[in-house]
Design a protein around this motif. Structure first.
Motif, mmCIF file in Angstrom:
data_model
loop_
_atom_site.group_PDB
_atom_site.id
_atom_site.type_symbol
_atom_site.label_atom_id
_atom_site.label_comp_id
_atom_site.label_asym_id
_atom_site.label_seq_id
_atom_site.Cartn_x
_atom_site.Cartn_y
_atom_site.Cartn_z
ATOM 1 N N GLY A 173 4.260 -11.481 -1.700
ATOM 2 C CA GLY A 173 4.034 -10.106 -1.258
ATOM 3 C C GLY A 173 3.316 -9.985 0.064
ATOM 4 N N LEU A 174 3.404 -11.030 0.899
ATOM 5 C CA LEU A 174 2.716 -10.993 2.194
ATOM 6 C C LEU A 174 3.327 -9.951 3.117
ATOM 7 C CD1 LEU A 174 2.266 -14.809 2.929
ATOM 8 C CD2 LEU A 174 0.585 -13.208 1.997
ATOM 9 N N ASN A 175 2.487 -9.386 3.986
ATOM 10 C CA ASN A 175 2.891 -8.523 5.087
ATOM 11 C C ASN A 175 3.567 -7.227 4.632
ATOM 12 O OD1 ASN A 175 3.205 -7.691 7.716
ATOM 13 N ND2 ASN A 175 4.645 -9.283 8.284
ATOM 14 N N PRO A 176 2.891 -6.414 3.800
ATOM 15 C CA PRO A 176 3.481 -5.124 3.428
ATOM 16 C C PRO A 176 3.532 -4.189 4.637
ATOM 17 C CG PRO A 176 1.243 -5.282 2.597
ATOM 18 C CD PRO A 176 1.575 -6.619 3.183
ATOM 19 N N VAL A 177 4.734 -3.712 4.940
ATOM 20 C CA VAL A 177 4.917 -2.845 6.105
ATOM 21 C C VAL A 177 5.201 -1.394 5.717
ATOM 22 C CG1 VAL A 177 5.566 -4.680 7.694
ATOM 23 C CG2 VAL A 177 7.323 -3.571 6.327
ATOM 24 N N HIS A 178 5.619 -1.163 4.480
ATOM 25 C CA HIS A 178 5.845 0.199 3.984
ATOM 26 C C HIS A 178 5.216 0.318 2.604
ATOM 27 C CE1 HIS A 178 8.633 1.046 7.213
ATOM 28 N NE2 HIS A 178 9.297 -0.051 6.906
ATOM 29 N N VAL A 179 4.602 1.455 2.343
ATOM 30 C CA VAL A 179 4.056 1.775 1.024
ATOM 31 C C VAL A 179 4.645 3.129 0.640
ATOM 32 C CG1 VAL A 179 1.982 2.169 -0.353
ATOM 33 C CG2 VAL A 179 1.901 0.566 1.555
ATOM 34 N N GLY B 289 4.205 6.579 -11.377
ATOM 35 C CA GLY B 289 3.299 5.615 -11.974
ATOM 36 C C GLY B 289 2.686 4.610 -11.016
ATOM 37 N N GLY B 290 2.918 4.751 -9.693
ATOM 38 C CA GLY B 290 2.328 3.798 -8.758
ATOM 39 C C GLY B 290 2.962 3.849 -7.386
ATOM 40 N N VAL B 291 3.028 2.674 -6.737
ATOM 41 C CA VAL B 291 3.620 2.563 -5.409
ATOM 42 C C VAL B 291 4.529 1.337 -5.356
ATOM 43 C CG1 VAL B 291 1.677 3.686 -4.235
ATOM 44 C CG2 VAL B 291 1.705 1.198 -4.429
ATOM 45 N N VAL B 292 5.453 1.366 -4.410
ATOM 46 C CA VAL B 292 6.279 0.210 -4.091
ATOM 47 C C VAL B 292 6.006 -0.147 -2.645
ATOM 48 C CG1 VAL B 292 8.645 -0.585 -3.696
ATOM 49 C CG2 VAL B 292 8.093 0.650 -5.773
ATOM 50 N N THR B 293 5.831 -1.438 -2.377
ATOM 51 C CA THR B 293 5.665 -1.893 -0.995
ATOM 52 C C THR B 293 6.891 -2.693 -0.588
ATOM 53 O OG1 THR B 293 4.553 -3.971 -1.591
ATOM 54 C CG2 THR B 293 3.153 -2.041 -1.233
ATOM 55 N N VAL B 294 7.250 -2.569 0.678
ATOM 56 C CA VAL B 294 8.292 -3.400 1.276
ATOM 57 C C VAL B 294 7.551 -4.426 2.115
ATOM 58 C CG1 VAL B 294 10.315 -3.481 2.768
ATOM 59 C CG2 VAL B 294 9.899 -1.458 1.336
ATOM 60 N N ASN B 295 7.737 -5.699 1.793
ATOM 61 C CA ASN B 295 6.962 -6.781 2.399
ATOM 62 C C ASN B 295 7.851 -7.635 3.296
ATOM 63 O OD1 ASN B 295 4.879 -5.961 0.482
ATOM 64 N ND2 ASN B 295 6.097 -7.052 -1.035
ATOM 65 N N ALA B 296 7.417 -7.846 4.541
ATOM 66 C CA ALA B 296 8.167 -8.686 5.476
ATOM 67 C C ALA B 296 7.858 -10.166 5.279
ATOM 68 C CB ALA B 296 7.873 -8.271 6.916
ATOM 69 N N SER C 113 7.264 -5.086 -3.914
ATOM 70 C CA SER C 113 6.213 -5.164 -4.927
ATOM 71 C C SER C 113 6.001 -3.776 -5.503
ATOM 72 C CB SER C 113 4.894 -5.647 -4.327
ATOM 73 O OG SER C 113 4.997 -6.954 -3.844
ATOM 74 N N ARG C 114 5.846 -3.731 -6.817
ATOM 75 C CA ARG C 114 5.501 -2.478 -7.485
ATOM 76 C C ARG C 114 4.100 -2.638 -8.048
ATOM 77 N NH1 ARG C 114 8.532 1.933 -10.281
ATOM 78 N NH2 ARG C 114 6.942 2.940 -11.555
ATOM 79 N N VAL C 115 3.216 -1.745 -7.645
ATOM 80 C CA VAL C 115 1.839 -1.745 -8.115
ATOM 81 C C VAL C 115 1.649 -0.477 -8.946
ATOM 82 C CG1 VAL C 115 -0.595 -1.773 -7.456
ATOM 83 C CG2 VAL C 115 1.087 -2.956 -6.026
ATOM 84 N N GLU C 116 1.398 -0.666 -10.225
ATOM 85 C CA GLU C 116 1.182 0.465 -11.128
ATOM 86 C C GLU C 116 -0.242 0.983 -10.954
ATOM 87 O OE1 GLU C 116 3.579 1.713 -13.009
ATOM 88 O OE2 GLU C 116 5.022 0.125 -12.536
#
Length: 168
Positions: free
Chosen positions: A125-131, A136-143, A152-155
């Motif tokens: 999950g390194l380098n999240p560029v979008h949140v 129920g949480g957030v999704v990150t787009v990781n480069a 990544s989905r963080v509840e």
């Protein structure tokens, strides 16, 4: 290195605030939250700011608050995208200006209580560029380290799932 507030109809500058390394903006209530990160062309490394997250007044852009990195009050590395879920501001922390030293963290700032905490997205999950907010949480787009992408989905409860895009 400056944040501007413009009149949408004619482009006139209504307010401005010099802010080195300004990256992403997110308005919540009467504040404009700004993440920071920058590249130093002399050292070829990341600029070390006292605070990688600041808040400006949404109307006149005057300085309202900052979250000191050294004190653990806020992100300790260059940060990027933000989103709000409930009363918690989620911040993508990536250290992207230090090539090979990227991190994968989601900062969580409770705008009601002021409490700050981080979730580690792990090696994939390194380098999240979008949140982005999801139920129920957030999704990150990781480069990642520029060798592929992961999600990544963080509840809100703290559960974490990360998957490589090729595996999704």
């Amino acid at each position: 290195d400056t944040v501007y507030r413009l009149d949408a109809s004619d482009g006139r500058i209504l307010a401005s605030q010099p802010l080195q390394g300004a990256r992403s903006l997110f308005e919540a209530g009467d504040r404009l939250y700004v993440t920071r990160g920058d590249y130093d062309p002399e050292t070829f490394g990341s600029v070390a700011f006292d605070a990688f997250l600041v808040a400006l007044d949404a109307e006149d852009l005057s300085w309202q608050a900052d979250w000191q990195a050294a004190a653990g009050e806020g992100p300790a590395f260059a940060s990027e995208s933000m989103c709000l879920v409930g009363d918690v501001l989620h911040i993508g922390i990536n250290n992207a200006f230090a090539y090979g030293e990227e991190v994968g963290l989601v900062g969580r700032l409770n705008l009601t209580t002021g409490e700050y905490a981080e979730v580690d997205l792990g090696a994939d999950g390194l380098n999240p560029v979008h949140v982005l907010p999801v139920a129920g949480g957030v999704v990150t787009v990781n480069a990642r380290q520029y060798d592929g992408t992961s999600l990544s989905r963080v509840e809100l409860a703290g559960d974490l799932t990360t998957a490589l895009v090729a595996d999704v």
